[in-house]
Motif scaffolding. Structure first.
Motif, short mmCIF file in Angstrom:
data_model
loop_
_atom_site.label_atom_id
_atom_site.label_comp_id
_atom_site.label_asym_id
_atom_site.label_seq_id
_atom_site.Cartn_x
_atom_site.Cartn_y
_atom_site.Cartn_z
N GLN A 128 -25.07 7.24 9.63
CA GLN A 128 -26.30 8.01 9.70
C GLN A 128 -26.56 8.48 11.13
O GLN A 128 -27.69 8.56 11.56
CB GLN A 128 -27.46 7.17 9.17
CG GLN A 128 -27.30 6.85 7.72
CD GLN A 128 -28.50 6.10 7.16
OE1 GLN A 128 -29.55 6.00 7.76
NE2 GLN A 128 -28.32 5.56 5.97
N ARG A 158 -32.73 11.19 2.68
CA ARG A 158 -31.31 10.93 2.37
C ARG A 158 -31.16 10.51 0.91
O ARG A 158 -30.27 10.98 0.21
CB ARG A 158 -30.76 9.81 3.26
CG ARG A 158 -30.39 10.22 4.61
CD ARG A 158 -29.84 9.05 5.43
NE ARG A 158 -29.65 9.54 6.77
CZ ARG A 158 -28.64 10.31 7.15
NH1 ARG A 158 -27.71 10.63 6.29
NH2 ARG A 158 -28.55 10.75 8.39
N LYS A 195 -29.67 13.30 -2.30
CA LYS A 195 -28.45 12.94 -3.05
C LYS A 195 -28.65 13.14 -4.55
O LYS A 195 -27.73 13.51 -5.26
CB LYS A 195 -28.05 11.49 -2.77
CG LYS A 195 -27.50 11.30 -1.39
CD LYS A 195 -27.20 9.83 -1.13
CE LYS A 195 -26.76 9.64 0.31
NZ LYS A 195 -26.59 8.22 0.63
N GLU A 206 -22.58 12.29 3.49
CA GLU A 206 -23.48 11.76 4.53
C GLU A 206 -23.52 12.63 5.77
O GLU A 206 -24.57 12.82 6.37
CB GLU A 206 -23.08 10.32 4.91
CG GLU A 206 -23.36 9.30 3.85
CD GLU A 206 -24.85 9.04 3.60
OE1 GLU A 206 -25.70 9.33 4.47
OE2 GLU A 206 -25.16 8.53 2.52
N ILE A 218 -25.61 15.64 5.08
CA ILE A 218 -27.02 15.25 5.03
C ILE A 218 -27.55 15.07 6.45
O ILE A 218 -28.65 15.54 6.78
CB ILE A 218 -27.23 13.97 4.19
CG1 ILE A 218 -26.88 14.25 2.73
CG2 ILE A 218 -28.67 13.46 4.33
CD1 ILE A 218 -26.84 13.00 1.85
N SER A 219 -26.79 14.41 7.32
CA SER A 219 -27.20 14.24 8.72
C SER A 219 -27.37 15.59 9.40
O SER A 219 -28.34 15.81 10.15
CB SER A 219 -26.18 13.40 9.49
OG SER A 219 -26.18 12.08 9.02
N GLU A 258 -36.41 10.22 7.30
CA GLU A 258 -34.97 10.42 7.12
C GLU A 258 -34.39 9.59 5.98
O GLU A 258 -33.60 10.08 5.18
CB GLU A 258 -34.21 10.13 8.41
CG GLU A 258 -34.40 11.20 9.46
CD GLU A 258 -33.51 10.99 10.66
OE1 GLU A 258 -32.32 10.63 10.49
OE2 GLU A 258 -34.00 11.20 11.79
#
Length: 131
Positions: free
Chosen positions: A22, A88, A92, A111, A114-115, A84
């Motif tokens: 992350q 996250r 998803k 991931e 997403i970051s 955050e």
């Protein structure tokens, strides 16, 4: 006596792995990820509600709180304050996080993407101006 040292030697690197997953994203790459969101959402100083609400100032905002947008009851009553971690989980699989939401989206599973998306979105304050 050496057991705590051994446990620490094993646990610390494992903790680093979850933090690494992350890590801070790349806003420029996140802008490319946001392309798939643009069918329903806008972000920036001229953003308007569309099929989905504007994304300006998302982090720290209560779910279902953008004036003028017709949210589902599920979204309005979710009790979510976007951060955050919650985002996250939501991005998803939105319908898993908020059952009966109107949002129909397969989700972003990667991931890193997403970051990157989070880094892009966090640039915009509630008025859509870059911070």
């Amino acid at each position: 006596m050496r057991l705590p040292v051994l446990v620490s030697a094993i646990a610390l690197p494992l903790l680093g792995l979850s933090a690494h997953a992350q890590e801070a994203g790349d806003p420029a790459a996140g802008e490319k990820v946001f392309i798939q969101c643009r069918a329903c959402h806008q972000i920036g100083p001229t953003a308007k509600n569309m099929t989905g609400p504007v994304m300006n100032g998302l982090f720290g905002r209560h779910s279902g709180s953008i004036p003028g947008f017709n949210y589902s009851e599920a979204n309005k009553n979710s009790g979510i304050v976007w951060d955050e971690e919650v985002f996250r989980e939501y991005i998803k699989d939105p319908r898993k996080k908020i059952p009966k939401t109107k949002m129909i989206f397969v989700g972003v599973k990667d991931e890193k993407k997403i970051s990157d998306l989070i880094a892009y979105m966090k640039q915009f304050d509630k008025d859509g101006n870059k911070k």
